[in-house]
Write a protein that holds these residues in place. Sequence first.
Motif, PDB file in Angstrom:
ATOM      1  N   ALA A 184      -2.496  -5.350  -5.930  1.00 33.10           N
ATOM      2  CA  ALA A 184      -1.806  -4.818  -5.243  1.00 33.10           C
ATOM      3  C   ALA A 184      -0.944  -3.417  -5.156  1.00 33.10           C
ATOM      4  O   ALA A 184      -0.194  -3.059  -6.101  1.00 33.10           O
ATOM      5  CB  ALA A 184      -0.165  -5.557  -4.328  1.00 33.10           C
ATOM      6  N   GLN A 238       1.736  -0.133  -3.775  1.00 34.13           N
ATOM      7  CA  GLN A 238       3.031  -0.069  -3.250  1.00 34.13           C
ATOM      8  C   GLN A 238       3.154   1.309  -3.044  1.00 34.13           C
ATOM      9  O   GLN A 238       3.488   1.809  -4.367  1.00 34.13           O
ATOM     10  CB  GLN A 238       3.708  -0.499  -2.814  1.00 34.13           C
ATOM     11  N   CYS A 246       7.274  -3.603  -5.984  1.00 33.78           N
ATOM     12  CA  CYS A 246       6.364  -2.595  -6.342  1.00 33.78           C
ATOM     13  C   CYS A 246       7.669  -1.612  -7.133  1.00 33.78           C
ATOM     14  O   CYS A 246       7.760  -1.139  -8.298  1.00 33.78           O
ATOM     15  CB  CYS A 246       5.017  -1.882  -5.707  1.00 33.78           C
ATOM     16  N   GLU A 304       4.097   5.137  -7.459  1.00 35.61           N
ATOM     17  CA  GLU A 304       3.240   4.303  -6.921  1.00 35.61           C
ATOM     18  C   GLU A 304       2.742   3.713  -7.980  1.00 35.61           C
ATOM     19  O   GLU A 304       2.596   3.622  -9.058  1.00 35.61           O
ATOM     20  CB  GLU A 304       1.236   5.010  -6.109  1.00 35.61           C
ATOM     21  N   SER A 328       4.607   5.537   3.875  1.00 38.48           N
ATOM     22  CA  SER A 328       4.119   4.206   3.025  1.00 38.48           C
ATOM     23  C   SER A 328       2.780   3.734   3.267  1.00 38.48           C
ATOM     24  O   SER A 328       2.456   4.141   4.460  1.00 38.48           O
ATOM     25  CB  SER A 328       5.196   2.991   4.119  1.00 38.48           C
ATOM     26  N   ARG A 329       2.278   3.704   1.871  1.00 32.38           N
ATOM     27  CA  ARG A 329       0.670   3.550   2.142  1.00 32.38           C
ATOM     28  C   ARG A 329       0.471   1.817   1.038  1.00 32.38           C
ATOM     29  O   ARG A 329       1.543   1.397  -0.087  1.00 32.38           O
ATOM     30  CB  ARG A 329       0.452   3.903   1.478  1.00 32.38           C
ATOM     31  N   THR A 330       0.546   0.249   2.060  1.00 33.23           N
ATOM     32  CA  THR A 330       0.554  -0.561   0.687  1.00 33.23           C
ATOM     33  C   THR A 330      -1.129  -0.994   1.264  1.00 33.23           C
ATOM     34  O   THR A 330      -1.801  -0.639   1.973  1.00 33.23           O
ATOM     35  CB  THR A 330       0.747  -1.869   1.890  1.00 33.23           C
ATOM     36  N   ARG A 331      -1.500  -1.369  -0.477  1.00 28.07           N
ATOM     37  CA  ARG A 331      -3.041  -1.066  -0.238  1.00 28.07           C
ATOM     38  C   ARG A 331      -2.993  -2.355  -1.341  1.00 28.07           C
ATOM     39  O   ARG A 331      -2.579  -2.732  -2.614  1.00 28.07           O
ATOM     40  CB  ARG A 331      -3.737  -0.035  -0.830  1.00 28.07           C
ATOM     41  N   MET A 386       5.078  -6.140   4.141  1.00 28.95           N
ATOM     42  CA  MET A 386       5.261  -5.030   3.260  1.00 28.95           C
ATOM     43  C   MET A 386       6.578  -4.601   2.326  1.00 28.95           C
ATOM     44  O   MET A 386       6.115  -4.230   1.921  1.00 28.95           O
ATOM     45  CB  MET A 386       4.909  -4.399   4.027  1.00 28.95           C
ATOM     46  N   LEU A 417       6.331  -6.640  -1.139  1.00 28.96           N
ATOM     47  CA  LEU A 417       5.414  -5.855  -1.802  1.00 28.96           C
ATOM     48  C   LEU A 417       6.256  -4.842  -1.561  1.00 28.96           C
ATOM     49  O   LEU A 417       6.023  -3.855  -3.031  1.00 28.96           O
ATOM     50  CB  LEU A 417       4.296  -5.495  -1.164  1.00 28.96           C
ATOM     51  N   LEU A 418       6.868  -4.002  -1.437  1.00 30.24           N
ATOM     52  CA  LEU A 418       7.687  -2.596  -1.899  1.00 30.24           C
ATOM     53  C   LEU A 418       8.391  -3.100  -2.380  1.00 30.24           C
ATOM     54  O   LEU A 418       8.886  -2.097  -3.224  1.00 30.24           O
ATOM     55  CB  LEU A 418       8.121  -2.255  -0.240  1.00 30.24           C
ATOM     56  N   GLN A 466      -5.756  -2.011   3.560  1.00 32.99           N
ATOM     57  CA  GLN A 466      -4.525  -0.417   3.566  1.00 32.99           C
ATOM     58  C   GLN A 466      -3.970  -0.497   4.746  1.00 32.99           C
ATOM     59  O   GLN A 466      -4.298  -0.769   5.934  1.00 32.99           O
ATOM     60  CB  GLN A 466      -5.115   0.535   3.394  1.00 32.99           C
TER      61      GLN A 466
END
Length: 227
Positions: free
Chosen positions: A138, A140, A8, A162, A119-122, A1, A4-5, A104
């Motif tokens: 992806a 974030q 993004c 996002e 935080s929202r990761t998808r 996570m 990825l954050l 998610q």
Amino acid sequence: MYRLLSVCLLSCTTIVAPATAQTSHDEALWVNGTVMGRVQGPVVFFAEVQPRVGDGVSRLSQLLLRPAVGVELSKHVTVYQGYAHVIDPVENGPDRRENRLFQQVTWNVGKIGRLEVQSRTRLEERWRSDGNGMALRARQMMRFEYPLAPDARRVAALASVEGFVGLKSADWGGVNGFDQVRTFIGVEVPLAGASTVEAGYLNQTRDAPGRRVDMVHAASLSLFIRL
């Protein structure tokens, strides 16, 4: 996570287009209606419908239907498996349709003083009716909420950003690398029970072919019904 954050958020810096790039602008209205609640025990769900009116707020440009079922791993972290069906109306032709599976993770990070951070990761697997193959993307999002009063049920200022990153393209499209960034600023207003409405300004900045940038300026209105 966290990796990825980082990717993004780094992608968000690319919204400043090069001096030679051409930027097209559009005005839109994005509406979101979401129902969410608990099935049993740690099992939860949400279902949302999102009509988007574009081309100078003159026609329906997209309709998105998205249900999901999740499990609360703790009071801070929830994981979801969901499905989305996206309809893009095409003038004088059949609608273009997209089917997505997505996974998610929603994480209530905590508070910095009175500022609440989420935080929202998808991760999205995407198939479209006008071509073959699966695209992978992806997303974030970081969301920030600041209460404007000390009450438990209060108006709050909101902001979010996002970033979208394409991990795999298909023959119908999709991208590898930076796709788009969405930023939002607005307010959250409490309704009856635990339901809320959010209203504000949303900016979508998308990379486009030929050194172009497509930018949407949207009035955003979202209703969240919590059962």
